[in-house]
Design a protein around this motif. Structure first.
Motif, short mmCIF file in Angstrom:
data_model
loop_
_atom_site.label_atom_id
_atom_site.label_comp_id
_atom_site.label_asym_id
_atom_site.label_seq_id
_atom_site.Cartn_x
_atom_site.Cartn_y
_atom_site.Cartn_z
N PRO A 1 4.35 -10.81 -5.47
CA PRO A 1 4.48 -9.61 -5.46
C PRO A 1 5.10 -9.20 -5.62
O PRO A 1 6.36 -9.06 -4.98
CB PRO A 1 3.73 -8.49 -4.85
N ARG A 2 5.74 -8.19 -6.80
CA ARG A 2 7.22 -7.61 -6.98
C ARG A 2 7.71 -6.33 -6.23
O ARG A 2 8.91 -7.02 -6.08
CB ARG A 2 6.80 -6.84 -8.38
N GLU A 3 6.56 -5.54 -5.54
CA GLU A 3 7.35 -4.77 -5.06
C GLU A 3 7.67 -5.41 -3.57
O GLU A 3 8.64 -5.13 -2.90
CB GLU A 3 6.04 -3.83 -4.49
N ILE A 4 6.94 -6.48 -3.06
CA ILE A 4 7.33 -6.80 -1.23
C ILE A 4 8.80 -7.77 -2.08
O ILE A 4 9.92 -7.84 -1.02
CB ILE A 4 6.16 -8.50 -1.37
N CYS B 1 -0.89 -6.64 -2.09
CA CYS B 1 -0.13 -5.85 -1.97
C CYS B 1 0.10 -6.31 -3.83
O CYS B 1 0.78 -4.64 -3.75
CB CYS B 1 1.80 -6.85 -1.93
N MET B 2 -0.25 -6.68 -4.73
CA MET B 2 -0.01 -6.75 -6.71
C MET B 2 -0.98 -5.47 -6.32
O MET B 2 -0.46 -3.95 -7.02
CB MET B 2 -0.92 -7.35 -7.17
N GLN B 3 -1.85 -4.63 -5.25
CA GLN B 3 -2.75 -4.01 -6.06
C GLN B 3 -2.85 -2.77 -5.73
O GLN B 3 -2.28 -1.42 -6.15
CB GLN B 3 -4.37 -3.88 -5.41
N HIS B 4 -1.45 -2.64 -4.73
CA HIS B 4 -1.15 -1.64 -4.15
C HIS B 4 0.65 -0.96 -5.32
O HIS B 4 0.22 0.67 -5.78
CB HIS B 4 0.42 -1.63 -2.61
N GLU B 5 0.72 -1.44 -5.84
CA GLU B 5 1.60 -1.13 -7.24
C GLU B 5 0.87 0.22 -7.88
O GLU B 5 0.89 1.19 -8.74
CB GLU B 5 2.42 -1.58 -8.11
N ARG B 6 -0.55 -0.13 -7.89
CA ARG B 6 -1.35 0.69 -9.26
C ARG B 6 -2.33 1.31 -8.24
O ARG B 6 -3.37 1.88 -8.08
CB ARG B 6 -2.17 -0.31 -10.31
N LEU B 7 -2.18 1.95 -6.47
CA LEU B 7 -2.79 2.97 -6.14
C LEU B 7 -2.99 4.58 -6.83
O LEU B 7 -1.58 4.87 -6.92
CB LEU B 7 -1.83 3.10 -4.35
N TYR B 8 -3.85 5.17 -6.84
CA TYR B 8 -3.19 6.37 -7.71
C TYR B 8 -2.40 6.99 -6.68
O TYR B 8 -1.52 7.64 -7.22
CB TYR B 8 -4.66 6.71 -8.19
N SER B 9 -2.92 7.22 -4.99
CA SER B 9 -1.28 7.55 -4.70
C SER B 9 -1.34 6.97 -3.59
O SER B 9 -1.61 6.19 -2.90
CB SER B 9 -1.93 9.20 -4.14
N ARG B 10 0.49 7.47 -3.22
CA ARG B 10 1.23 6.38 -1.79
C ARG B 10 1.61 6.99 -1.32
O ARG B 10 2.08 7.28 -1.73
CB ARG B 10 1.01 4.89 -2.56
N LEU B 11 2.30 6.62 0.13
CA LEU B 11 3.31 7.04 0.65
C LEU B 11 4.38 5.91 0.88
O LEU B 11 5.59 6.29 0.76
CB LEU B 11 2.59 7.60 2.47
N TYR B 12 4.42 4.91 0.72
CA TYR B 12 4.96 3.67 0.56
C TYR B 12 5.36 2.73 -0.26
O TYR B 12 4.60 3.41 -1.24
CB TYR B 12 4.80 2.51 1.62
N MET B 13 6.87 2.21 -0.60
CA MET B 13 6.90 1.80 -2.02
C MET B 13 6.56 0.26 -2.11
O MET B 13 6.56 0.30 -3.24
CB MET B 13 8.70 1.52 -1.61
N SER B 14 5.64 -0.13 -0.38
CA SER B 14 5.07 -1.44 -0.80
C SER B 14 4.38 -1.40 -0.11
O SER B 14 4.26 -0.88 0.99
CB SER B 14 5.97 -2.77 -0.76
#
Length: 231
Positions: free
Chosen positions: A93-96, A218-231
């Motif tokens: 995962p890129r973010e991680i 972790c990859m899905q996190h990159e495309r969440l509609y709203s998020r509080l964290y960077m990863s």
């Protein structure tokens, strides 16, 4: 200050969950688990942290702490560089991957202000030449060795700060009560102890064991509609 207190102070500093390296901005995929209601209460939060320690970190970042520590003991920079590249390749995962690099670089910036260590200077020079990526687990392992922190205690500190960070995020995201979070941390003490010991004796061929579900979340996190964290 005697030798015991020297190592203790270094351990507490290195493994401090509040160290200003930006760890609080990363949930390591937990935010996806919460939004999908996989983690939604105290029991599932504890299960998430326990599984992360025993099925993911033990075979990946925790093992890289140990291997980097052992390489630093004999000042084998080439092995460190090989480990850094292996760690980089395993973080799909890129973010991680980016988070790990940033945390490691910030850790170097903090400690080099107070401790001049020639081996770390050589590693940092390799990072500047882009021969290494400054992954957090690698940097943590090198510093633990150079600061003369015993390996078991270093691994315990690494797993403790990892668990503490995940629990803090769970308290905010689920959300949980502050005492709920402390209950989870207390209950994980035996898991942290056992995982640290198992990491020391882990066979090399098991390092990098794949954890597909974690990578996907972790990859899905990159495309969440709203998020509080960077990863």
């Amino acid at each position: 200050m005697n030798n015991t207190m020297n190592f203790l102070a270094s351990l507490l500093h290195l493994a401090d969950p509040t160290l200003p390296i930006g760890g609080y901005t990363h949930s390591n995929g937990l935010e996806t688990y919460v939004q999908k209601r996989i983690v939604h209460n105290v029991e599932t939060a504890r299960e998430f942290v326990k599984n992360m320690l025993t099925f993911n970190l033990k075979y990946n970042d925790g093992s890289f702490v140990k291997l980097a520590y052992e390489a630093a003991q004999v000042e084998n920079l080439q092995t460190i560089l090989d480990l850094d590249q292996e760690c980089n390749a395993l973080k799909c995962p890129r973010e991680i991957r980016q988070a790990s690099q940033k945390l490691g670089l910030r850790l170097i910036k903090i400690f080099k202000r107070y401790r001049h260590l020639s081996f770390m200077d050589s590693y940092e020079a390799s990072v500047k030449r882009r021969e290494a990526s400054s992954h957090y687990s690698i940097v943590f392992g090198i510093y633990a060795c150079l600061l003369e922190i015993p390996l078991y205690e270093a691994l315990f500190g690494f797993y403790y700060t990892s668990a503490s960070g995940m629990i803090t995020n769970a308290v905010k995201l689920v959300p949980l009560g502050q005492l709920d979070g402390q209950d989870v941390l207390f209950n994980l003490y035996p898991v942290i102890e056992r995982t640290a010991l198992e990491t020391i004796h882990l066979e090399r061929e098991y390092v990098g064991l794949c954890n597909t579900s974690f990578d996907i979340r972790c990859m899905q996190h990159e495309r969440l509609y709203s998020r509080l964290y960077m990863s």
